[in-house]
Design an enzyme around this catalytic site. Structure first.
Site, PDB file in Angstrom:
ATOM      1  N   TYR A  19       0.711  -1.325   0.189  1.00  0.00           N
ATOM      2  CA  TYR A  19      -0.087   0.075  -0.054  1.00  0.00           C
ATOM      3  C   TYR A  19       0.806   1.186  -0.131  1.00  0.00           C
ATOM      4  O   TYR A  19       0.446   2.322   0.531  1.00  0.00           O
ATOM      5  CB  TYR A  19      -1.012   0.192   1.354  1.00  0.00           C
ATOM      6  CG  TYR A  19      -1.787  -1.175   1.648  1.00  0.00           C
ATOM      7  CD1 TYR A  19      -2.502  -1.883   0.540  1.00  0.00           C
ATOM      8  CD2 TYR A  19      -1.267  -1.997   2.800  1.00  0.00           C
ATOM      9  CE1 TYR A  19      -3.168  -2.938   0.781  1.00  0.00           C
ATOM     10  CE2 TYR A  19      -2.056  -3.053   2.776  1.00  0.00           C
ATOM     11  CZ  TYR A  19      -3.006  -3.627   2.091  1.00  0.00           C
ATOM     12  OH  TYR A  19      -3.525  -4.872   2.117  1.00  0.00           O
ATOM     13  N   ASP A 240     -16.069 -13.544   8.566  1.00  0.00           N
ATOM     14  CA  ASP A 240     -14.755 -13.316   8.414  1.00  0.00           C
ATOM     15  C   ASP A 240     -14.082 -12.777   9.927  1.00  0.00           C
ATOM     16  O   ASP A 240     -14.289 -11.617  10.059  1.00  0.00           O
ATOM     17  CB  ASP A 240     -14.400 -12.489   7.351  1.00  0.00           C
ATOM     18  CG  ASP A 240     -12.972 -12.070   7.033  1.00  0.00           C
ATOM     19  OD1 ASP A 240     -12.265 -12.737   8.011  1.00  0.00           O
ATOM     20  OD2 ASP A 240     -12.502 -11.354   6.199  1.00  0.00           O
ATOM     21  N   LYS A 270      -4.734 -13.800  10.990  1.00  0.00           N
ATOM     22  CA  LYS A 270      -4.004 -12.717  11.714  1.00  0.00           C
ATOM     23  C   LYS A 270      -3.399 -13.315  13.296  1.00  0.00           C
ATOM     24  O   LYS A 270      -2.196 -13.600  13.387  1.00  0.00           O
ATOM     25  CB  LYS A 270      -4.853 -11.579  11.893  1.00  0.00           C
ATOM     26  CG  LYS A 270      -5.016 -10.818  10.687  1.00  0.00           C
ATOM     27  CD  LYS A 270      -5.300  -9.293  10.860  1.00  0.00           C
ATOM     28  CE  LYS A 270      -4.867  -8.591   9.543  1.00  0.00           C
ATOM     29  NZ  LYS A 270      -6.216  -8.560   8.471  1.00  0.00           N
TER      30      LYS A 270
HETATM   31  C1  LIG Z   1      -6.321  -8.745   7.350  1.00  0.00           C
HETATM   32  C2  LIG Z   1      -7.848  -9.316   7.061  1.00  0.00           C
HETATM   33  C3  LIG Z   1      -7.968 -10.030   5.833  1.00  0.00           C
HETATM   34  C4  LIG Z   1      -6.828 -10.601   4.901  1.00  0.00           C
HETATM   35  O1  LIG Z   1      -5.777 -11.307   5.649  1.00  0.00           O
HETATM   36  P1  LIG Z   1      -4.315 -11.379   4.799  1.00  0.00           P
HETATM   37  O2  LIG Z   1      -3.651 -12.416   5.782  1.00  0.00           O
HETATM   38  O3  LIG Z   1      -3.742 -10.089   5.006  1.00  0.00           O
HETATM   39  O4  LIG Z   1      -4.573 -11.817   3.541  1.00  0.00           O
HETATM   40  C5  LIG Z   1      -9.269 -10.782   5.467  1.00  0.00           C
HETATM   41  N1  LIG Z   1     -10.139 -10.447   6.207  1.00  0.00           N
HETATM   42  C6  LIG Z   1     -10.294  -9.569   7.232  1.00  0.00           C
HETATM   43  C7  LIG Z   1     -11.525  -9.134   8.185  1.00  0.00           C
HETATM   44  C8  LIG Z   1      -9.095  -8.951   7.497  1.00  0.00           C
HETATM   45  O5  LIG Z   1      -8.714  -8.193   8.746  1.00  0.00           O
END
Ligand SMILES: *Cc1c(COP(=O)(O)O)cnc(C)c1O
Length: 427
Positions: A19, A240, A270
């Site tokens: 970014y 998600d 994460k």
């Molecule tokens: C960071 C994030 C992603 C993407 O994860 P990456 O490991 O960066 O590909 C997808 N969904 C949410 C809610 C996120 O915070």
């Protein structure tokens, strides 16, 4: 900064940053080590990491328990493919995640990044219907949402606000609406679904907090409404939880538990390995999993990342789950939220500040215009704190283990940085 390391000087031209406008960006800060909540820079300075390396490092850096587990694993089996072979750490982790998640979310598909975990969730949902002879490829998703940077996940991000608006038109076309926040919103969305529901495979949502879209919160009502609508229109509900899952919100390990809503598919990444190694998981309910059982090999889930279920990553994740069991992480997250509320309160009345809000271990200062990112970031660094403002917000998502005085330092840096900016605004 005087003594920049050789590796930094010679590698700088070759590393393409995330970014980042490479022509104008300030150089990144070289980090040589990290311990607890602190990053040590090449020039000897220390910064408190107020965002846990993109929300991942929940137990702080170099937690002994995780480090020991990864070291043990490295000496026995760093990685082996999951196609046709099995290893203990992945199997133990899958069983533990199934036990932790509510209901029958019992089927874990591993991958190596959050975006891929969401891709897999979307593919699972679409193929679930294909396996029943129905072609339902589209998704309902929400303004303000963020689900990753790959092509399919870009299509379910906010189409305008997101960093992906350039690609509008070239992406899969999804049904994008506002989150329903009350009965009227639920009814309106019900009407939209009555028209378009037949084309949709499912609903993709970040539960309770939309993170990279601007740290915007919503109530359990929204998720309960989405569950009702999903049931009524026979859609799969995908949560998600890559940002909010694994303790960040304090009240429970997962947002679905806090909201009392059972999704069909959940994605995690994460914080899964405590910020040490890349790993992600897509966890499906029994109904979704069983929708792939058949005598026909083509009904199998057609996905398999090379490094899925990496043994080092799974060992780190198991060690991270140990820490959630043995240490009071949820209480720590709640305490961080309560303290941030007080620490950030002085910003509430400042000119240029639109809103100050906290939820679990998330503290957000929203401005009334795009944040002067370089200025705010530099002001925080001067006060020994690492933060990364974006859009119109300066926020903190500290390690859940952050000590009181370090958290106070983060809060003070935010107050001083935003305070100085606010004071400099023309009348
Ligand atoms: C960071 C994030 C992603 C993407 O994860 P990456 O490991 O960066 O590909 C997808 N969904 C949410 C809610 C996120 O915070």
């Amino acid at each position: 900064m005087s003594e920049l390391p050789d590796w930094f000087e010679s590698g700088r031209r070759h590393v393409w940053l995330p970014y980042t406008q490479m022509q104008t960006a300030r150089p990144p800060l070289p980090v040589v080590s990290a311990q607890g909540t602190r990053l040590r820079l090449a020039d000897g300075r220390e910064l408190v990491d107020g965002i846990s390396s993109w929300w991942a490092c929940v137990h702080g850096y170099r937690h002994q328990h995780i480090e020991a587990a990864v070291r043990r694993q490295l000496e026995t089996l760093p990685h082996v493919m999951l196609g046709g072979l099995a290893h203990e750490q992945a199997y133990v982790l899958a069983q533990r995640l199934s036990a932790l998640l509510p209901g029958d979310l019992n089927h874990v598909f591993f991958s190596d990044s959050g975006s891929v975990a969401v891709e897999v969730a979307m593919k699972m949902a679409a193929q679930f219907w294909l396996n029943r002879g129905q072609r339902r490829m589209k998704f309902l998703c929400f303004r303000g949402g963020y689900h990753g940077d790959t092509f399919a996940t870009m299509s379910v991000c906010d189409p305008d606000e997101g960093m992906h608006s350039l690609f509008k038109g070239a992406l899969l076309e999804q049904l994008v609406v506002d989150l329903p926040r009350d009965a009227a919103g639920e009814a309106a969305l019900g009407q939209v679904l009555a028209r378009h529901g037949g084309d949709l495979a499912g609903i993709v949502v970040e539960p309770l907090v939309q993170g990279a879209g601007g740290m915007v919160f919503h109530d359990a009502f929204t998720l309960q409404a989405l569950r009702r609508l999903a049931d009524e229109h026979d859609l799969l509900l995908i949560f998600d939880e890559i940002f909010v899952g694994l303790g960040r919100l304090g009240d429970a390990m997962f947002a679905c538990q806090i909201a009392g809503v059972q999704p069909d598919i959940v994605t995690l990444s994460k914080a899964l390995t405590g910020g040490t190694l890349p790993l992600a998981a897509t966890i499906a309910s029994a109904r979704i999993h069983d929708g792939f059982l058949s005598d026909d090999p083509m009904n199998a889930l057609m996905h398999g990342p090379t490094y899925m279920g990496n043994a080092l990553g799974c060992a780190a994740a198991n060690a991270s789950l140990d820490l959630f069991e043995s240490e009071p992480r949820l209480e720590q997250a709640q305490a961080i939220g309560a303290r941030l509320e007080g620490l950030l309160a002085p910003l509430r009345t400042l000119r240029g500040v639109r809103d100050v809000r906290t939820r679990g271990a998330i503290g957000v200062v929203q401005l009334d215009r795009p944040a002067p990112a370089d200025q705010l970031s530099a002001a925080c660094i001067e006060r020994g704190v690492w933060l990364r403002p974006f859009r119109d917000i300066l926020y903190t998502t500290p390690p859940l283990t952050i000590a009181e005085d370090d958290l106070a330092q983060v809060g003070a840096a935010m107050v001083e940085a935003v305070g100085a900016w606010s004071a400099s605004l023309p009348d």
